[in-house]
Design a protein around this motif. Sequence first.
Motif, PDB file in Angstrom:
ATOM      1  N   LEU A 137     -10.443  -1.483  -7.084  1.00  0.00           N
ATOM      2  CA  LEU A 137      -9.427  -2.460  -7.484  1.00  0.00           C
ATOM      3  C   LEU A 137      -8.049  -2.090  -6.960  1.00  0.00           C
ATOM      4  N   ARG A 138      -7.793  -0.818  -6.683  1.00  0.00           N
ATOM      5  CA  ARG A 138      -6.500  -0.353  -6.196  1.00  0.00           C
ATOM      6  C   ARG A 138      -6.723   0.655  -5.081  1.00  0.00           C
ATOM      7  N   GLY A 139      -5.711   0.830  -4.240  1.00  0.00           N
ATOM      8  CA  GLY A 139      -5.802   1.776  -3.146  1.00  0.00           C
ATOM      9  C   GLY A 139      -5.085   3.071  -3.476  1.00  0.00           C
ATOM     10  N   ALA A 140      -5.655   4.206  -3.107  1.00  0.00           N
ATOM     11  CA  ALA A 140      -5.055   5.515  -3.328  1.00  0.00           C
ATOM     12  C   ALA A 140      -5.013   6.279  -2.014  1.00  0.00           C
ATOM     13  N   VAL A 141      -4.148   7.260  -1.934  1.00  0.00           N
ATOM     14  CA  VAL A 141      -3.968   8.045  -0.712  1.00  0.00           C
ATOM     15  C   VAL A 141      -5.296   8.655  -0.280  1.00  0.00           C
ATOM     16  N   GLY A 142      -5.560   8.575   1.047  1.00  0.00           N
ATOM     17  CA  GLY A 142      -6.789   9.125   1.602  1.00  0.00           C
ATOM     18  C   GLY A 142      -7.927   8.132   1.665  1.00  0.00           C
ATOM     19  N   GLN A 143      -7.737   6.939   1.138  1.00  0.00           N
ATOM     20  CA  GLN A 143      -8.777   5.910   1.158  1.00  0.00           C
ATOM     21  C   GLN A 143      -8.479   4.865   2.226  1.00  0.00           C
ATOM     22  N   ASN A 144      -9.515   4.121   2.586  1.00  0.00           N
ATOM     23  CA  ASN A 144      -9.359   3.017   3.525  1.00  0.00           C
ATOM     24  C   ASN A 144      -8.898   1.769   2.785  1.00  0.00           C
ATOM     25  N   ILE A 145      -8.035   1.019   3.434  1.00  0.00           N
ATOM     26  CA  ILE A 145      -7.645  -0.295   2.932  1.00  0.00           C
ATOM     27  C   ILE A 145      -7.893  -1.302   4.044  1.00  0.00           C
ATOM     28  N   TYR A 146      -8.085  -2.555   3.671  1.00  0.00           N
ATOM     29  CA  TYR A 146      -8.416  -3.603   4.637  1.00  0.00           C
ATOM     30  C   TYR A 146      -7.309  -4.650   4.646  1.00  0.00           C
ATOM     31  N   VAL A 147      -6.861  -4.980   5.862  1.00  0.00           N
ATOM     32  CA  VAL A 147      -5.678  -5.819   6.026  1.00  0.00           C
ATOM     33  C   VAL A 147      -5.997  -6.992   6.935  1.00  0.00           C
ATOM     34  N   ARG A 148      -5.586  -8.172   6.527  1.00  0.00           N
ATOM     35  CA  ARG A 148      -5.797  -9.374   7.334  1.00  0.00           C
ATOM     36  C   ARG A 148      -4.555  -9.693   8.161  1.00  0.00           C
ATOM     37  N   ASN A 149      -4.810 -10.373   9.311  1.00  0.00           N
ATOM     38  CA  ASN A 149      -3.764 -10.897  10.205  1.00  0.00           C
ATOM     39  C   ASN A 149      -2.913  -9.801  10.840  1.00  0.00           C
ATOM     40  N   LEU A 150      -3.458  -8.600  10.962  1.00  0.00           N
ATOM     41  CA  LEU A 150      -2.712  -7.486  11.553  1.00  0.00           C
ATOM     42  C   LEU A 150      -3.028  -7.365  13.034  1.00  0.00           C
ATOM     43  N   LYS A 151      -1.989  -7.282  13.857  1.00  0.00           N
ATOM     44  CA  LYS A 151      -2.143  -7.084  15.288  1.00  0.00           C
ATOM     45  C   LYS A 151      -1.578  -5.719  15.636  1.00  0.00           C
ATOM     46  N   GLY A 152      -2.329  -4.937  16.397  1.00  0.00           N
ATOM     47  CA  GLY A 152      -1.869  -3.608  16.752  1.00  0.00           C
ATOM     48  C   GLY A 152      -2.978  -2.803  17.387  1.00  0.00           C
ATOM     49  N   GLU A 153      -2.723  -1.526  17.550  1.00  0.00           N
ATOM     50  CA  GLU A 153      -3.668  -0.636  18.205  1.00  0.00           C
ATOM     51  C   GLU A 153      -4.071   0.481  17.245  1.00  0.00           C
ATOM     52  N   PRO A 154      -5.265   1.064  17.419  1.00  0.00           N
ATOM     53  CA  PRO A 154      -5.647   2.229  16.620  1.00  0.00           C
ATOM     54  C   PRO A 154      -4.612   3.340  16.759  1.00  0.00           C
ATOM     55  N   PRO A 232     -10.761  -8.496   8.866  1.00  0.00           N
ATOM     56  CA  PRO A 232      -9.677  -7.555   8.565  1.00  0.00           C
ATOM     57  C   PRO A 232      -9.706  -6.291   9.432  1.00  0.00           C
ATOM     58  N   SER A 233      -8.528  -5.646   9.532  1.00  0.00           N
ATOM     59  CA  SER A 233      -8.420  -4.339  10.166  1.00  0.00           C
ATOM     60  C   SER A 233      -8.606  -3.265   9.108  1.00  0.00           C
ATOM     61  N   THR A 234      -9.046  -2.085   9.554  1.00  0.00           N
ATOM     62  CA  THR A 234      -9.225  -0.948   8.643  1.00  0.00           C
ATOM     63  C   THR A 234      -8.081   0.030   8.840  1.00  0.00           C
ATOM     64  N   LEU A 235      -7.390   0.365   7.757  1.00  0.00           N
ATOM     65  CA  LEU A 235      -6.273   1.296   7.795  1.00  0.00           C
ATOM     66  C   LEU A 235      -6.536   2.447   6.829  1.00  0.00           C
ATOM     67  N   LEU A 236      -6.043   3.628   7.169  1.00  0.00           N
ATOM     68  CA  LEU A 236      -6.106   4.775   6.284  1.00  0.00           C
ATOM     69  C   LEU A 236      -4.772   4.891   5.557  1.00  0.00           C
ATOM     70  N   LEU A 237      -4.805   4.919   4.227  1.00  0.00           N
ATOM     71  CA  LEU A 237      -3.585   5.045   3.444  1.00  0.00           C
ATOM     72  C   LEU A 237      -3.111   6.499   3.485  1.00  0.00           C
ATOM     73  N   LEU A 238      -1.955   6.733   4.101  1.00  0.00           N
ATOM     74  CA  LEU A 238      -1.454   8.086   4.313  1.00  0.00           C
ATOM     75  C   LEU A 238      -0.653   8.608   3.133  1.00  0.00           C
TER      76      LEU A 238
END
Length: 375
Positions: A137-154, A232-238
């Motif tokens: 239900l919530r994101g914490a440091v060290g976990q993956n989060i998923y983001v829509r409409n994001l443009k960018g590079e790994p 969605p894109s996959t991001l790591l919460l730092l």
Amino acid sequence: MIRKSIGLLAGMLVTVAVYAAGAQLRADHPDTYTVRKGDTLWGISARFLSKPWLWPEIWQANPQVQNPHLIYPGDVLNLSFINGPRLGLQPRVRAEGEAIPAIPLSELRMFLKDMRVMNSNEVNDSPYVVGFEEARLRGAVGQNIYVRNLKGEPGQRWAIVRPSHVFRGFKEDDRSDPGNGIVGHDLDSDVSMVRGPWKEDFRNDGHYGRGNDLGVEVAVIGTAETLRTGDPSTLLLLDSTQEIRKGDRVMPIDDKPYDAYYYPHAPKTVTDNARVIAFADAMDAVGPRQVVALSIGAKDGAENGQTYSIFQPGENIHDDVASNSWDRGVGKRVTLPDEFIGHVMVFRTFDRVSYGLVMDGLRPVHKGDRLALPE
């Protein structure tokens, strides 16, 4: 935008003959004062000058000072008369160390790097958090989060932001209406934020119409790095200062450098409706060294370092004597004079609003308190 022309708040040196009507020394000043580590220039000037915001002009009246923008621990401020009505800086070998700031920069860093006022459409249309790994239900440091409409590079890093206030203008062109001007509405932090605009708190200010949309304040609450692109894109919460929720927005990191020093000075004019409109970290009132949002911005001539007096509007009370009635609280009314309560210094400006730091105060600062020239 932080102005590159900001200099270090300077000077304790007074030419009494020139500034007798303005920047006067307090009666209890010592003959000398040695600058210590941990001092701030505002604090020193407030201790010895009756009007501390005037000391930039005071420096200019002392041509014997070689560098008016730097003062260090170990410097001795001479507050006694030297060859007549002139005060000066005692020369001495300077100890190693950084120049003392106008105010502790640590108290502003969050608002220089982690707070922004942006166009509402830009916020609403930005990429957003849609979910978390393992259906959390919530994101914490060290976990993956998923983001829509994001443009960018790994490998690209992003700021995760959450809207906190929306600023609106009401009847701004009608100077005869006491309800005109700019207000800041809190955004309800308990709503899901899946859709924008977010729920606004209209309580306490009497503005129930939507008004002109002047921007949304967002606070950076975390950073993340792109692992995989897509939708969605996959991001790591730092890192994060709060739990990340669905609906939090994702934006480029603002890595623009900012200056470490400010040059307090009195503004030339102040608009009739310059007010305190929002708080950064309080509900009802704030005091010295706390940040407030002001209803003036770059388009109104606001700039970093401008220092204002804050006045609390006088109460409107019944005039029991003039009413000539045995019943108190009825009949004629009178508005009491505004009461001075402290000073605020602008340190970051946007188009229509600014952030200011309350420098000193006699009583708490409330929303709606009026700004005036610092006299």
